[in-house]
Every structure is written in C-alpha cells, then in structure tokens.
Design a protein around this motif. Structure first.
Motif, PDB file in Angstrom:
ATOM      1  N   HIS A  38      47.500  30.670  44.407  1.00  0.00           N
ATOM      2  CA  HIS A  38      47.507  32.134  44.397  1.00  0.00           C
ATOM      3  C   HIS A  38      47.735  32.671  45.813  1.00  0.00           C
ATOM      4  O   HIS A  38      48.471  33.639  46.022  1.00  0.00           O
ATOM      5  CB  HIS A  38      46.175  32.667  43.860  1.00  0.00           C
ATOM      6  CG  HIS A  38      46.059  32.626  42.367  1.00  0.00           C
ATOM      7  ND1 HIS A  38      46.102  31.447  41.641  1.00  0.00           N
ATOM      8  CD2 HIS A  38      45.916  33.632  41.450  1.00  0.00           C
ATOM      9  CE1 HIS A  38      45.969  31.729  40.348  1.00  0.00           C
ATOM     10  NE2 HIS A  38      45.856  33.048  40.205  1.00  0.00           N
ATOM     11  N   ARG A  49      44.393  39.173  46.368  1.00  0.00           N
ATOM     12  CA  ARG A  49      43.663  39.885  45.317  1.00  0.00           C
ATOM     13  C   ARG A  49      44.618  40.469  44.279  1.00  0.00           C
ATOM     14  O   ARG A  49      44.284  40.556  43.093  1.00  0.00           O
ATOM     15  CB  ARG A  49      42.814  40.991  45.935  1.00  0.00           C
ATOM     16  CG  ARG A  49      41.617  40.477  46.725  1.00  0.00           C
ATOM     17  CD  ARG A  49      40.831  41.620  47.332  1.00  0.00           C
ATOM     18  NE  ARG A  49      40.247  42.470  46.315  1.00  0.00           N
ATOM     19  CZ  ARG A  49      39.507  43.546  46.594  1.00  0.00           C
ATOM     20  NH1 ARG A  49      39.275  43.893  47.857  1.00  0.00           N
ATOM     21  NH2 ARG A  49      39.009  44.276  45.611  1.00  0.00           N
ATOM     22  N   TYR A  77      45.586  37.644  41.936  1.00  0.00           N
ATOM     23  CA  TYR A  77      44.460  37.351  41.048  1.00  0.00           C
ATOM     24  C   TYR A  77      44.261  38.460  40.012  1.00  0.00           C
ATOM     25  O   TYR A  77      43.792  38.204  38.905  1.00  0.00           O
ATOM     26  CB  TYR A  77      43.174  37.168  41.860  1.00  0.00           C
ATOM     27  CG  TYR A  77      43.028  35.799  42.463  1.00  0.00           C
ATOM     28  CD1 TYR A  77      42.693  34.695  41.669  1.00  0.00           C
ATOM     29  CD2 TYR A  77      43.224  35.586  43.823  1.00  0.00           C
ATOM     30  CE1 TYR A  77      42.555  33.430  42.215  1.00  0.00           C
ATOM     31  CE2 TYR A  77      43.086  34.321  44.391  1.00  0.00           C
ATOM     32  CZ  TYR A  77      42.752  33.250  43.577  1.00  0.00           C
ATOM     33  OH  TYR A  77      42.620  31.997  44.115  1.00  0.00           O
ATOM     34  N   PRO A 119      44.197  36.032  36.674  1.00  0.00           N
ATOM     35  CA  PRO A 119      42.832  35.782  37.154  1.00  0.00           C
ATOM     36  C   PRO A 119      42.522  34.331  37.484  1.00  0.00           C
ATOM     37  O   PRO A 119      41.627  34.061  38.285  1.00  0.00           O
ATOM     38  CB  PRO A 119      41.961  36.275  35.988  1.00  0.00           C
ATOM     39  CG  PRO A 119      42.834  37.227  35.237  1.00  0.00           C
ATOM     40  CD  PRO A 119      44.216  36.690  35.362  1.00  0.00           C
ATOM     41  N   ASP A 120      43.219  33.400  36.860  1.00  0.00           N
ATOM     42  CA  ASP A 120      42.943  31.989  37.123  1.00  0.00           C
ATOM     43  C   ASP A 120      44.244  31.189  37.063  1.00  0.00           C
ATOM     44  O   ASP A 120      45.304  31.703  36.704  1.00  0.00           O
ATOM     45  CB  ASP A 120      41.921  31.431  36.129  1.00  0.00           C
ATOM     46  CG  ASP A 120      42.286  31.752  34.686  1.00  0.00           C
ATOM     47  OD1 ASP A 120      43.496  31.726  34.361  1.00  0.00           O
ATOM     48  OD2 ASP A 120      41.383  32.053  33.891  1.00  0.00           O
TER      49      ASP A 120
END
Length: 208
Positions: free
Chosen positions: A39, A51, A54, A58-59
């Motif tokens: 990421h 951020r 993400y 998110p993962d």
C-alpha cells in the motif's frame, strides 16, 4: 426505462482515484521480482498518501481481489461454463497470454503477482467442476477433485510459460499443445471405470 443520472463530480473523482491506484499497482506487478508492492509503495508511486490507498482498499486481500479482476480483463481470461467451451476458450486464453506476455511473465515471477493469480483459483475450480460435469459424473469426490485440479493447472499462465520456455514451443504450438492435452484428458476422464457404488451415490446425492 429510467434515464441514468450523470455521475457527480465527487463520484468521478472517487472513480478516478481508484483507477489510478489500480493502474500504479498493475505497473508494480509488471516490474516482476525487482519491484516493490505494498500500500505504501503504491501510494508513493501514485503521489498520494498511504491513507488514501487504505481508504479504497482497507487490506491486502481487497487490493489483490481488485487486481485479479483487472488482470483478468487485461488478458481476457475467462473460464468455461460448459464442456463445449473448454477447447475454444483455452485457445483464446493462451493467445492472450502470448499477446500480453510481458505482463503475464512478470505476474508469474512476482510474489505479489502469484497472490493475485491465486484469487482466480476458486473461480477456476468452480468453473471446471461445472463444465466437466459429464466427465466427472460417477467418479468419487477424490477423483473429481484430482481431475479438476489438473484442468485448472493446465488452463493457466504458468503452464503456458512451461510450454514456451521448457518445451521450446512457439506461441501457436503452445496453443495447439494445450488444446490437444485437454481434449485428450476429457476423453480419458470419460473412460475411467465407474463403480456401481460411485454411480449409486451420485444418484442419491442428486435426489437429496
């Protein structure tokens, strides 16, 4: 039919950011084992904060799933729904591997690329369990799983690479070889002796 409303500026910006993240991630996959993939590395290359990446993914699992869909589109990878489609689609897929071989080879050799391809494993197993239904009928669950595993393994970029690099076949020859292999396996699968026990159990399961 209701007229589709145009996307708002915010929606267009959201879609553009998501597309940018996936484009950069695909570029990193294309760099093969020399490239980095996370990421944070994607954010840095895309000129945005980690951020943000993400927020959209998110993962790692959600990012890999999105990249699998993107890779499948790039190589036009599809799985057969019926036995009649197997050979035709195999030829098409291997032709696309050849046309996109720089990306395909990079994905094969990249650890992250391997993770991306594994997202298609479940899809491939389900597709071949369905398309090979006639050939699998009457076989034990273990025999069915073994045959499906063989078909999924052959219907793949690594098998294309093996035929090209170790087998020293041209792209056209690799396409012919894989079609012949799967056609032979389909015929052989149908000739596997069915025991009465397996046949009866199949009927029982079918009526439950």
């Amino acid at each position: 039919m209701e007229e589709q409303q145009p996307l708002s500026l915010r929606d267009r910006q959201t879609a553009a950011t998501r597309e940018q993240i996936l484009t950069v991630a695909m570029q990193q996959l294309g760099e093969g084992p020399r490239g980095t993939f996370s990421h944070e590395s994607i954010a840095e290359a895309a000129g945005m904060g980690a951020r943000t990446v993400y927020r959209y993914f998110p993962d790692r699992a959600s990012l890999l799933q999105a990249l699998w869909l993107r890779l499948r589109e790039a190589t036009k990878t599809r799985f057969p729904d019926s036995e009649d489609e197997i050979l035709t689609m195999t030829r098409t897929v291997f032709r696309e591997f050849e046309a996109n071989q720089l990306l395909v080879r990079a994905v094969i050799t990249s650890p992250a690329g391997t993770e991306v391809r594994e997202r298609g494993g479940a899809e491939g197993r389900a597709a071949f369990a369905k398309s090979l239904a006639n050939a699998l009928e009457g076989l034990s669950e273990k025999e069915q799983a073994r045959l499906v595993a063989v078909f999924v393994s052959i219907y793949s970029a690594p098998f294309w690479q093996l035929l090209r690099d170790r087998g020293l076949l041209s792209g056209t020859e690799a396409e012919e070889a894989v079609a012949w292999t799967l056609e032979t396996l389909i015929k052989a699968a149908k000739e596997i002796p069915r025991t009465e026990q397996h046949t009866t159990q199949e009927k029982v399961n079918h009526h439950e």
